[in-house]
Enzyme design. Sequence first.
Site, PDB file in Angstrom:
ATOM      1  N   CYS A  83       0.852  -1.250  -0.045  1.00  0.00           N
ATOM      2  CA  CYS A  83       0.046   0.073   0.115  1.00  0.00           C
ATOM      3  C   CYS A  83       0.887   1.401  -0.073  1.00  0.00           C
ATOM      4  O   CYS A  83       1.824   1.177   0.621  1.00  0.00           O
ATOM      5  CB  CYS A  83      -0.784   0.079   1.241  1.00  0.00           C
ATOM      6  SG  CYS A  83      -1.724   1.448   1.383  1.00  0.00           S
ATOM      7  N   CYS A 355      -0.096  22.958   5.130  1.00  0.00           N
ATOM      8  CA  CYS A 355       0.142  21.253   5.382  1.00  0.00           C
ATOM      9  C   CYS A 355       1.218  20.735   4.209  1.00  0.00           C
ATOM     10  O   CYS A 355       1.385  19.556   4.268  1.00  0.00           O
ATOM     11  CB  CYS A 355      -1.223  20.697   4.735  1.00  0.00           C
ATOM     12  SG  CYS A 355      -1.812  21.201   3.105  1.00  0.00           S
TER      13      CYS A 355
END
Length: 396
Positions: A83, A355
């Site tokens: 993943c 961010c």
Amino acid sequence: MTENWLGRVLELEIGPVAHGGHCVSRVDGRVVFVRHGLPGERVRAEVTEDKGGSFCRADAVEVLDASEHRVTPPCPLATPGGCGGCDWQHADPAYQRSLKAAVVAEQLERLAGITRDVVVEPLDGGPLGWRSRVRLVAGRDGRAGLRAHHSHRVVALDACPIAVPGTLDVALAKRWRPGTELETTTDGDGHTHLRELSTVHGRNKSRQLSGGLAVQHAAGRDWRLDAHGFWQVHPFAADTFAQLVREWAEAPRGGVAWDLYAGVGLFASVLAEQVGPDGRVLAVESGRQAVTDGERNLADLPQVSWRAGRVEHALEDAPKPVDVVVLDPPRKGAGRAVVDAIAAGSPDRIVYVACDPAALARDLATFADHGYSLTDLRAFDAFPMTHHVECVALLQ
């Protein structure tokens, strides 16, 4: 012409961490960006991407000399070829934060000429079970999962240890048409909301499968908003950042403040409390649903006015001068046009919620051209196990 190294296994020593969830090594004059390794380790790394030129990418497939900070990943899919959702599960949480701090410091120095010691602080709740929103896609077998790193290949999930418990249950319980994209969100009351995403004739469409109106809690208020609109993904992030904005903004009573990229008005609510009923807060947000939600949630604060549209355009005729500006731009940052528009308002203080440390550093360099300097900075591990980090900067 540079030889293509794709598939080649290199024995190398891993160097410093770099922005993007990998570390840097050098082999035969080329830079190798290595995932699944840690600084100081000696590994065998398989090259996974080589487009020629001065660098390539690789996965550490065998650790020959392990770092003392290496741990067994809590998810069996957080491995080379697995993943792509997490970057640092193989490092202990404290060391993950030190790696992120090094990245923030490096970006500030390289892109903004700012030398500063950085500490990345943990949020409450621990490193697992924090992700309240997850974007999934169905693979060829119809099972929902996440894409592998830098790939369209879907890795099917049975569970995800960084997701808020229960967030994925409905999406993983059934088979979907291959290629179906799903977004699942768990709100502040523990309710799960699921929608299906699709593109029809070049336009994005969505179909709500369950829920739709989320309830969140932050800044001393209850919020009702589109479950798939912008809200901080970590359950403790919104309130933490709102408290810091309250501390740093210091908007004067009766003053003027701007909340840019306002979402549903989290920071606007804090600024409105500070300026009081005789002050003014302009909230600017490009998402019209967010503006609608914001107007409804802050209906008790008439000192807040809303504008839907691009920030640089909305500020052209905004009331000036302004005392305080808070901005929380998307990952690409604010950019020169927005920074110039903010500086035109001559604010005394700017609180920048970021961010992406590279985008923050670039914008800080642009603010410096207008005479603004970084006077304080705090960084938070709002995305444990990934390379992402949230920074809040104070400029004066």
